[in-house]
Scaffold this active site. Structure first.
Site, PDB file in Angstrom:
ATOM      1  N   THR A   1      16.387 -23.032  56.668  1.00  0.00           N
ATOM      2  CA  THR A   1      15.871 -24.015  55.722  1.00  0.00           C
ATOM      3  C   THR A   1      16.084 -23.428  54.332  1.00  0.00           C
ATOM      4  O   THR A   1      15.943 -22.216  54.145  1.00  0.00           O
ATOM      5  CB  THR A   1      14.353 -24.221  55.976  1.00  0.00           C
ATOM      6  OG1 THR A   1      14.212 -24.900  57.222  1.00  0.00           O
ATOM      7  CG2 THR A   1      13.684 -25.062  54.913  1.00  0.00           C
TER       8      THR A   1
ATOM      9  N   ASP B   1      29.066 -32.315  45.585  1.00  0.00           N
ATOM     10  CA  ASP B   1      27.735 -31.726  45.493  1.00  0.00           C
ATOM     11  C   ASP B   1      27.084 -32.058  46.844  1.00  0.00           C
ATOM     12  O   ASP B   1      27.157 -33.199  47.295  1.00  0.00           O
ATOM     13  CB  ASP B   1      26.977 -32.408  44.347  1.00  0.00           C
ATOM     14  CG  ASP B   1      25.606 -31.802  44.127  1.00  0.00           C
ATOM     15  OD1 ASP B   1      25.335 -31.367  43.006  1.00  0.00           O
ATOM     16  OD2 ASP B   1      24.785 -31.794  45.077  1.00  0.00           O
ATOM     17  N   SER B   2      26.463 -31.088  47.470  1.00  0.00           N
ATOM     18  CA  SER B   2      26.003 -31.341  48.844  1.00  0.00           C
ATOM     19  C   SER B   2      24.852 -32.334  48.926  1.00  0.00           C
ATOM     20  O   SER B   2      24.471 -32.765  50.012  1.00  0.00           O
ATOM     21  CB  SER B   2      25.656 -30.039  49.560  1.00  0.00           C
ATOM     22  OG  SER B   2      24.391 -29.567  49.191  1.00  0.00           O
TER      23      SER B   2
ATOM     24  N   THR C   1      27.680 -25.522  44.238  1.00  0.00           N
ATOM     25  CA  THR C   1      27.581 -24.724  43.011  1.00  0.00           C
ATOM     26  C   THR C   1      28.623 -23.621  42.945  1.00  0.00           C
ATOM     27  O   THR C   1      29.122 -23.291  41.868  1.00  0.00           O
ATOM     28  CB  THR C   1      26.167 -24.094  42.919  1.00  0.00           C
ATOM     29  OG1 THR C   1      25.239 -25.150  42.741  1.00  0.00           O
ATOM     30  CG2 THR C   1      26.038 -23.124  41.762  1.00  0.00           C
TER      31      THR C   1
HETATM   32  N1  ASP Z   1      23.549 -29.163  44.068  1.00  0.00           N
HETATM   33  C1  ASP Z   1      24.297 -28.058  44.619  1.00  0.00           C
HETATM   34  C2  ASP Z   1      24.805 -28.477  45.991  1.00  0.00           C
HETATM   35  O1  ASP Z   1      24.076 -28.445  46.931  1.00  0.00           O
HETATM   36  C3  ASP Z   1      23.431 -26.857  44.730  1.00  0.00           C
HETATM   37  C4  ASP Z   1      24.111 -25.631  45.280  1.00  0.00           C
HETATM   38  O2  ASP Z   1      25.222 -25.586  45.730  1.00  0.00           O
HETATM   39  O3  ASP Z   1      23.441 -24.580  45.256  1.00  0.00           O
HETATM   40  O4  ASP Z   1      25.947 -28.859  46.107  1.00  0.00           O
END
Ligand code: ASP
Length: 343
Positions: free
Chosen positions: A168, A60-61, A16
């Protein structure tokens, strides 16, 4: 070391922090590092050198994969001698898994590897990304008597520096997205960054960092719940090729008295599958001989995961399975601390 000789390698994987709204769908998608730093002119004011490596395309992770952990660990290992510390920009969704995996892959680490990200993209006015990024860089560059203050893999988020393999993700909304389960924070960032030296790892100097980048992802997580059906337990534990299971139990490591559950668990451990007992609770420790409902798992050959997080237990198991250890050795090593992941 002079601050000007201090260098941090910033690795941008995605998440993000570097996302932008798609003009058609409104959904967030990754954009490149150059545009991201454009929104953080403060980077130019830091009095140490920053080099960057960018994942192309940024991810995106949720798309994180053990092969990418290996790639990340290899980048750090290759550049290990050239930098004072490392910052990894990463999506928050699976950051705790990556931090845990890196803590097991980078053995005898004596430099900081700080993972951070954001809940709001860096181009947003109220972003948490700027503070997270700038403070992580400061921590990665921090030294006393020429030695890094932090010498382990950490997650820095919303003013807290946490041991990575204890974290976590606990909140999908608040900036305070991570919790260090069962271990005190390693530093708090306010006006000053206050390090808790007593809680930090003090690795032996001079051993040399070694890269352990093999893994085996033939693993599963089986979460117990009231009413769990035999077919589910059977399907998971009899999965072809399965080598390890994280069994998410109740409270201090307890399971229902179900004959079929014990039957499949015992049969799986007899076939050499390593089953590790980790609690569904965020805090506290598995103690399998505390209740009869936990003791039966011991009798079925289940290994005690103590106070490891699910993320730490799962990544540790994958990495141990990737090495040439016997089943007995892996069972033993799951109960021993490698990088401060269990008490
Ligand atoms: N979906 C995003 C990710 O994990 C969420 C984030 O970065 O906060 O890449």
């Amino acid at each position: 070391m002079d601050r000007k000789e201090t260098s941090v390698l910033l690795i941008y994987t995605g998440g993000t922090i570097g996302m932008i709204e798609n003009s058609k769908t409104g959904a967030l998608e990754s954009f490149n590092y150059e545009s991201m730093v454009h929104h953080v002119p403060e980077l130019g004011k830091l009095n140490f050198n920053i080099d960057t490596v960018q994942f192309e395309p940024p991810i995106d992770s949720s798309d994180m994969h053990p092969a990418i952990w290996c790639r990340l660990a290899s980048i750090i290992a290759e550049k290990y001698d050239d930098y004072t510390g490392f910052v990894v920009l990463h999506g928050t969704d699976t950051m705790a898994y990556t931090a845990s995996a890196l803590s097991f892959m980078l053995r005898n680490l004596t430099k900081p590897v700080i993972l951070t990200g954001a809940q709001l993209p860096i181009k947003e006015i109220r972003t948490d990304g700027k503070e997270n990024l700038l403070t992580s860089l400061e921590i990665a560059a921090a030294q006393i008597d020429g030695k890094p203050i932090v010498r382990e893999v950490c997650v820095f988020f919303e003013n807290h520096l946490m041991r990575g393999n204890r974290t976590t993700k606990i909140n999908a909304e608040n900036f305070n997205a991570f919790h260090s389960c069962n271990y005190p924070n390693l530093a708090e960032a306010g006006i000053h960054i206050k390090y808790e030296n007593a809680y930090m790892l003090s690795p032996e100097e001079g051993k040399g960092m070694t890269l352990q980048n093999k893994y085996d992802s033939n693993v599963a997580i089986l979460s117990l719940f009231p009413g769990i059906q035999e077919a589910i337990v059977k399907a998971v534990l009899e999965t072809p090729g399965l080598k390890g299971v994280i069994l998410k139990t109740f409270g201090s490591g307890n399971a229902p008295h179900l004959d079929f559950l014990m039957k499949y668990l015992k049969a799986a451990t007899d076939r050499g599958i390593i089953i590790v007992n980790v609690t569904q609770c965020l805090e506290g420790m598995v103690e399998m001989d505390r209740y009869e409902s936990g003791r039966q798992l011991l009798e079925a050959g289940v290994v005690c995961g103590k106070d490891m997080t699910i993320e730490a237990a799962l990544t540790k198991l994958m990495i141990l399975l990737g090495l040439n250890y016997t089943t007995e050795e892996i069972r033993e090593q799951m109960t021993v601390s490698f990088a401060g992941e269990l008490s």
